[in-house]
Design a protein around this motif. Structure first.
Motif, short mmCIF file in Angstrom:
data_model
loop_
_atom_site.label_atom_id
_atom_site.label_comp_id
_atom_site.label_asym_id
_atom_site.label_seq_id
_atom_site.Cartn_x
_atom_site.Cartn_y
_atom_site.Cartn_z
N UNK A 41 -8.71 48.39 13.94
CA UNK A 41 -9.47 48.96 15.06
C UNK A 41 -8.55 49.44 16.17
N UNK A 42 -7.44 48.65 16.42
CA UNK A 42 -6.49 49.06 17.44
C UNK A 42 -5.75 50.34 17.03
N UNK A 43 -5.38 50.45 15.77
CA UNK A 43 -4.70 51.65 15.28
C UNK A 43 -5.59 52.87 15.40
N UNK A 44 -6.87 52.69 15.14
CA UNK A 44 -7.81 53.80 15.25
C UNK A 44 -7.94 54.26 16.69
N UNK A 45 -7.99 53.28 17.61
CA UNK A 45 -8.10 53.63 19.02
C UNK A 45 -6.87 54.37 19.51
N UNK A 46 -5.69 53.95 19.04
CA UNK A 46 -4.45 54.62 19.41
C UNK A 46 -4.41 56.07 18.89
N UNK A 47 -4.87 56.27 17.69
CA UNK A 47 -4.90 57.62 17.11
C UNK A 47 -5.84 58.52 17.90
N UNK A 48 -7.02 57.97 18.27
CA UNK A 48 -7.98 58.76 19.06
C UNK A 48 -7.38 59.10 20.43
N UNK A 50 -4.18 59.35 21.20
CA UNK A 50 -3.12 60.35 20.99
C UNK A 50 -3.70 61.74 20.82
N UNK A 51 -4.77 61.86 20.06
CA UNK A 51 -5.42 63.16 19.84
C UNK A 51 -6.00 63.70 21.14
N UNK A 52 -6.61 62.79 21.95
CA UNK A 52 -7.17 63.24 23.23
C UNK A 52 -6.08 63.73 24.17
N UNK A 54 -3.09 65.01 23.32
CA UNK A 54 -2.57 66.30 22.82
C UNK A 54 -3.54 67.42 23.13
N UNK A 55 -4.83 67.15 22.93
CA UNK A 55 -5.84 68.17 23.20
C UNK A 55 -5.87 68.53 24.69
N UNK A 56 -5.77 67.52 25.55
CA UNK A 56 -5.80 67.76 26.99
C UNK A 56 -4.57 68.56 27.44
N UNK A 57 -3.40 68.16 26.91
CA UNK A 57 -2.17 68.89 27.27
C UNK A 57 -2.22 70.32 26.76
N UNK A 58 -2.69 70.50 25.51
CA UNK A 58 -2.79 71.86 24.94
C UNK A 58 -3.76 72.72 25.74
N UNK A 59 -4.90 72.12 26.11
CA UNK A 59 -5.89 72.87 26.89
C UNK A 59 -5.33 73.26 28.26
N UNK A 60 -4.61 72.35 28.89
CA UNK A 60 -4.04 72.64 30.21
C UNK A 60 -2.97 73.72 30.11
#
Length: 275
Positions: A41-48, A50-52, A54-60
């Motif tokens: 569950x912790x690994x899944x939260x970390x992956x989510x 990380x994706x958020x 990257x998406x925020x930085x890419x969008x900005x």
């Protein structure tokens, strides 16, 4: 009296109680603790997460780059539009200046053409006199006598000068160069050309001659466009024609006269005439 205990026997005895606990603590401090494996569950939260990120930085970055691109594009478009407008204004000014210069050049060309034509008003050309002929020597007096006898003039015209045209010397079997004659009096020039037009054939000492005005190259080229039409008119009955300065063809048929400055229009007109 009881016996004394030896040092070796005391050191060889096992440690019990507090001593054993202290020893265990010392050995545990010496070795690093073992990490516990992360739960799924912790690994899944970390992956989510990380994706958020990257998406925020890419969008900005996309937003910032888009805004910068739009700003540069607007500035470039405005600058380009200004430069194009300046170039258009400059081209319009140059075009107006060029048109004015072309108009002035056309006026100067027309004036030069008129001056050259006026300088030739007292000139005539005689074609058909062989070059190097022993029977005729080119001189002012001989040309004057030729004109008098060939055209049956009352008196010999006064000739200022006479010479061959400046064209290249002809080949032995080529036509001779025409003689350019400068007459002293304009009235003699008019009379000679009139007599030459009224005669179907001009001869002198077994020579067939042609006498015509000394025209500028521009006028002569314009008149040459009517040569084929004049040959057709010469073979038609009841038709009178004549060339007038600078290049006007007048055709008289059945009492009606028409003038043409275009060979195409003259050709179209004579095609409607019978035989």
């Amino acid at each position: 009296m009881p016996p004394k205990a030896s040092k070796s026997s005391a050191s060889s005895q096992p440690l019990n109680g507090p001593a054993l606990t202290a020893a265990s603590s010392a050995s545990g401090a010496a070795s690093p603790p073992r990490e516990k494996p992360a739960s799924p569950s912790l690994a899944k939260e970390l992956a989510v997460l990380k994706s958020d990120i990257i998406q925020a930085v890419t969008s900005e970055l996309t937003r910032a780059l888009t805004a910068e691109f739009h700003s540069i594009s607007r500035d470039y478009h405005s600058k380009l539009q200004t430069e194009l407008q300046e170039m258009k204004s400059e081209l319009l000014r140059d075009n107006a200046s060029l048109r004015a210069e072309l108009g002035e050049l056309a006026r100067v060309d027309a004036k030069c053409e008129d001056l050259e034509a006026r300088s030739r008003r007292q000139n005539i050309r005689i074609a058909g006199v062989p070059e190097g002929d022993s029977q005729f020597t080119l001189s002012n007096s001989n040309v004057s006598e030729l004109l008098k006898e060939a055209l049956s003039l009352e008196k010999s015209p006064l000739v200022d000068r006479a010479h061959r045209s400046l064209a290249p010397h002809p080949k032995p079997d080529g036509p001779p160069r025409p003689i350019i004659v400068r007459l002293h009096y304009f009235e003699d020039c008019v009379r000679i050309l009139r007599e030459a037009r009224n005669r179907p054939r001009i001869t002198f000492s077994d020579m067939n001659l042609s006498i015509y005005p000394d025209l500028t190259s521009k006028v002569a080229k314009t008149r040459a466009a009517f040569n084929a039409i004049r040959r057709k008119l010469r073979s038609m009955d009841g038709v009178k024609y004549g060339m007038f300065y600078p290049a006007r063809l007048r055709i008289t048929y059945k009492g009606e006269s028409r003038e043409f400055t275009s060979a195409t229009e003259a050709e179209r007109f004579i095609s409607t005439m019978p035989g």
